[in-house]
Write an enzyme that holds these catalytic residues in place. Structure first.
Site, PDB file in Angstrom:
ATOM      1  N   ASP A  39      21.355  -8.329 -59.377  1.00 33.53           N
ATOM      2  CA  ASP A  39      22.094  -9.456 -58.805  1.00 33.53           C
ATOM      3  C   ASP A  39      22.754  -9.031 -57.502  1.00 33.53           C
ATOM      4  O   ASP A  39      23.364  -7.959 -57.428  1.00 33.53           O
ATOM      5  CB  ASP A  39      23.165  -9.948 -59.775  1.00 33.53           C
ATOM      6  CG  ASP A  39      24.013 -11.046 -59.156  1.00 33.53           C
ATOM      7  OD1 ASP A  39      23.502 -12.176 -59.026  1.00 33.53           O
ATOM      8  OD2 ASP A  39      25.164 -10.759 -58.763  1.00 33.53           O
ATOM      9  N   TYR A  94      28.128  -9.878 -49.984  1.00 27.96           N
ATOM     10  CA  TYR A  94      28.412  -8.465 -50.249  1.00 27.96           C
ATOM     11  C   TYR A  94      28.080  -7.615 -49.023  1.00 27.96           C
ATOM     12  O   TYR A  94      26.950  -7.204 -48.813  1.00 27.96           O
ATOM     13  CB  TYR A  94      27.622  -7.970 -51.452  1.00 27.96           C
ATOM     14  CG  TYR A  94      27.870  -8.731 -52.733  1.00 27.96           C
ATOM     15  CD1 TYR A  94      29.067  -9.419 -52.953  1.00 27.96           C
ATOM     16  CD2 TYR A  94      26.904  -8.772 -53.741  1.00 27.96           C
ATOM     17  CE1 TYR A  94      29.291 -10.118 -54.123  1.00 27.96           C
ATOM     18  CE2 TYR A  94      27.123  -9.461 -54.924  1.00 27.96           C
ATOM     19  CZ  TYR A  94      28.310 -10.140 -55.102  1.00 27.96           C
ATOM     20  OH  TYR A  94      28.524 -10.834 -56.266  1.00 27.96           O
ATOM     21  N   LYS A 120      22.828 -15.406 -54.099  1.00 31.97           N
ATOM     22  CA  LYS A 120      23.781 -16.510 -54.079  1.00 31.97           C
ATOM     23  C   LYS A 120      23.717 -17.269 -52.758  1.00 31.97           C
ATOM     24  O   LYS A 120      23.218 -16.758 -51.765  1.00 31.97           O
ATOM     25  CB  LYS A 120      25.194 -15.974 -54.336  1.00 31.97           C
ATOM     26  CG  LYS A 120      25.261 -15.156 -55.636  1.00 31.97           C
ATOM     27  CD  LYS A 120      26.622 -14.592 -55.903  1.00 31.97           C
ATOM     28  CE  LYS A 120      26.605 -13.741 -57.156  1.00 31.97           C
ATOM     29  NZ  LYS A 120      25.939 -12.437 -56.949  1.00 31.97           N
ATOM     30  N   GLY A 148      31.487  -8.050 -63.473  1.00 30.57           N
ATOM     31  CA  GLY A 148      32.744  -7.301 -63.507  1.00 30.57           C
ATOM     32  C   GLY A 148      33.234  -6.983 -64.902  1.00 30.57           C
ATOM     33  O   GLY A 148      34.427  -7.159 -65.174  1.00 30.57           O
ATOM     34  N   SER A 205      36.916  -4.860 -62.361  1.00 32.53           N
ATOM     35  CA  SER A 205      37.020  -4.250 -61.030  1.00 32.53           C
ATOM     36  C   SER A 205      37.180  -2.736 -61.075  1.00 32.53           C
ATOM     37  O   SER A 205      37.549  -2.125 -60.075  1.00 32.53           O
ATOM     38  CB  SER A 205      38.167  -4.861 -60.210  1.00 32.53           C
ATOM     39  OG  SER A 205      37.944  -6.225 -59.998  1.00 32.53           O
ATOM     40  N   GLY A 206      36.933  -2.127 -62.237  1.00 35.37           N
ATOM     41  CA  GLY A 206      36.912  -0.672 -62.310  1.00 35.37           C
ATOM     42  C   GLY A 206      37.959  -0.043 -63.191  1.00 35.37           C
ATOM     43  O   GLY A 206      37.828   1.110 -63.610  1.00 35.37           O
ATOM     44  N   ILE A 207      39.032  -0.775 -63.511  1.00 27.78           N
ATOM     45  CA  ILE A 207      40.128  -0.195 -64.287  1.00 27.78           C
ATOM     46  C   ILE A 207      39.671   0.229 -65.689  1.00 27.78           C
ATOM     47  O   ILE A 207      40.221   1.152 -66.277  1.00 27.78           O
ATOM     48  CB  ILE A 207      41.323  -1.184 -64.375  1.00 27.78           C
ATOM     49  CG1 ILE A 207      42.573  -0.521 -64.954  1.00 27.78           C
ATOM     50  CG2 ILE A 207      40.951  -2.422 -65.176  1.00 27.78           C
ATOM     51  CD1 ILE A 207      43.269   0.425 -64.048  1.00 27.78           C
ATOM     52  N   LEU A 208      38.616  -0.422 -66.219  1.00 26.19           N
ATOM     53  CA  LEU A 208      38.096  -0.044 -67.538  1.00 26.19           C
ATOM     54  C   LEU A 208      37.014   1.037 -67.458  1.00 26.19           C
ATOM     55  O   LEU A 208      36.400   1.379 -68.460  1.00 26.19           O
ATOM     56  CB  LEU A 208      37.525  -1.273 -68.259  1.00 26.19           C
ATOM     57  CG  LEU A 208      38.556  -2.272 -68.778  1.00 26.19           C
ATOM     58  CD1 LEU A 208      37.876  -3.516 -69.332  1.00 26.19           C
ATOM     59  CD2 LEU A 208      39.427  -1.629 -69.857  1.00 26.19           C
ATOM     60  N   ALA A 209      36.798   1.538 -66.255  1.00 24.59           N
ATOM     61  CA  ALA A 209      35.782   2.586 -66.099  1.00 24.59           C
ATOM     62  C   ALA A 209      36.356   3.783 -65.340  1.00 24.59           C
ATOM     63  O   ALA A 209      35.638   4.501 -64.657  1.00 24.59           O
ATOM     64  CB  ALA A 209      34.572   2.031 -65.365  1.00 24.59           C
TER      65      ALA A 209
END
Length: 336
Positions: A46, A51, A77, A234, A238-242
């Site tokens: 995707d 982007y 998109k 996501g 946005s990255g906080i869980l990784a």
């Protein structure tokens, strides 16, 4: 057509980071990451003109244009037209200011008319080096980019992009279309229309371990009732869980950091990776067709595949519910 019939698996690759989101990524690293995804069996990609002002599409196309077109599913998109003219000064991106400051310097028009939609698709095909798209999402007709003007943008898309994409689907040019947004309200509004009817939607950041209550109130019951599928963008918030520090594309606030710490304590207690908990949570809802985490390093692809396939004990999900870390309405794996 149902997204579940189109998509080749539960894990796709979200390429927003390849547009130099947050940081400038060397071309060699970006291209190697796409190659790693391909080599490890990922077949859904995707992207979007937004982007990096076309940079993500260019990089993705450089790799995918060398692959057999019938072997992968591609979505992009509409809503942004990239100009040859260069931007002067800072871009106005609403709440997302500075998100792609390291991307291409080209000016972008934010427009969802019929004419712009057709031009956007033509330009995307060139950047991607392909002759067709499988899925097209109507991008960002929501409050986070347009504030109080979002309903006017929605109406522009309803009378423009929606109708063009419906026609292209009927003609067999694309397989499916829908909305790609970070807010639930535009999708709820679309699902309430008599026509045209989307096939699904890409919801970014709103159905994650950290943020799912709002989507469960109205949107997901509506989608389930209408048989409309969801791609979860996501899934790592946005990255906080990784292992990152961003939530909602900004520095994570204290309340989110505290909740992530509680989640990490629970995953550690059960010997579960937080990535596995995040991906498998998002996939547990019956509306979800796929998750599309982003990546900028080849090693991240292997981590995502491992997280997808990791065995998570039923006791973890039971304890997650008991700790109040997920909504009582959220479906969990193993019917926990």
């Amino acid at each position: 057509m149902s997204l579940k019939k189109i998509l080749p698996g539960k894990l796709g690759f979200g390429t927003a980071p390849l547009g130099n989101m947050f940081r400038a990524i060397p071309d060699v690293e970006a291209l190697a990451t796409v190659e790693a995804a391909w080599e490890q069996g990922v077949r859904y990609f995707d992207t979007a003109p937004f982007y990096g002002a076309g940079l993500s599409e260019q990089r993705l196309g450089e790799v995918l244009s060398t692959k057999p077109r019938d072997e992968y599913v591609l979505s992009t998109k509409v809503g942004r037209v990239i100009l040859d003219e260069l931007e002067e000064g800072d871009r106005d991106l609403g709440e997302k200011g500075g998100l792609f400051e390291h991307g291409n310097p080209n000016k972008m028009l934010h427009v969802w008319t019929a004419e712009a939609t057709e031009r956007s698709i033509e330009d995307s095909l060139k950047r991607l080096g392909t002759d067709r798209l499988d899925i097209v999402w109507v991008h960002d007709i929501a409050q986070d980019f347009h504030g109080d003007q979002w309903l006017a943008k929605f109406e522009e898309a309803r009378t423009g992009a929606f109708r063009v994409l419906s026609r292209l689907r009927e003609e067999g040019v694309i397989k499916a279309w829908g909305l790609g947004v970070n807010k639930t309200e535009p999708i709820e509004l679309t699902l309430a229309l008599d026509e045209p009817r989307p096939d699904g939607f890409l919801l970014a950041g709103r159905y994650t371990l950290l943020d799912h209550d709002h989507a469960l109130q109205r949107l997901l019951p509506m989608a389930q009732e209408q048989g409309v599928d969801m791609v979860v963008g996501g899934p790592y918030s946005s990255g906080i869980l990784a292992g990152g520090t961003h939530f909602e594309y900004q520095a994570a606030p204290p309340a989110i950091i505290e909740k992530v710490a509680r989640l990490k304590d629970l995953t550690a207690r059960h010997g579960v990776s937080i990535k596995a908990a995040a991906l498998q949570f998002s996939l547990a809802h019956p509306v979800t067709a796929a998750v599309i985490p982003g990546a900028t390093k080849p090693s991240r692809i292997a981590e995502d595949l491992a997280a997808l396939n990791e065995t998570v004990p039923a006791a973890f999900w039971t304890d997650l519910r008991a700790a109040g870390l997920v909504s009582p309405a959220a479906p969990l794996p193993n019917n926990a």
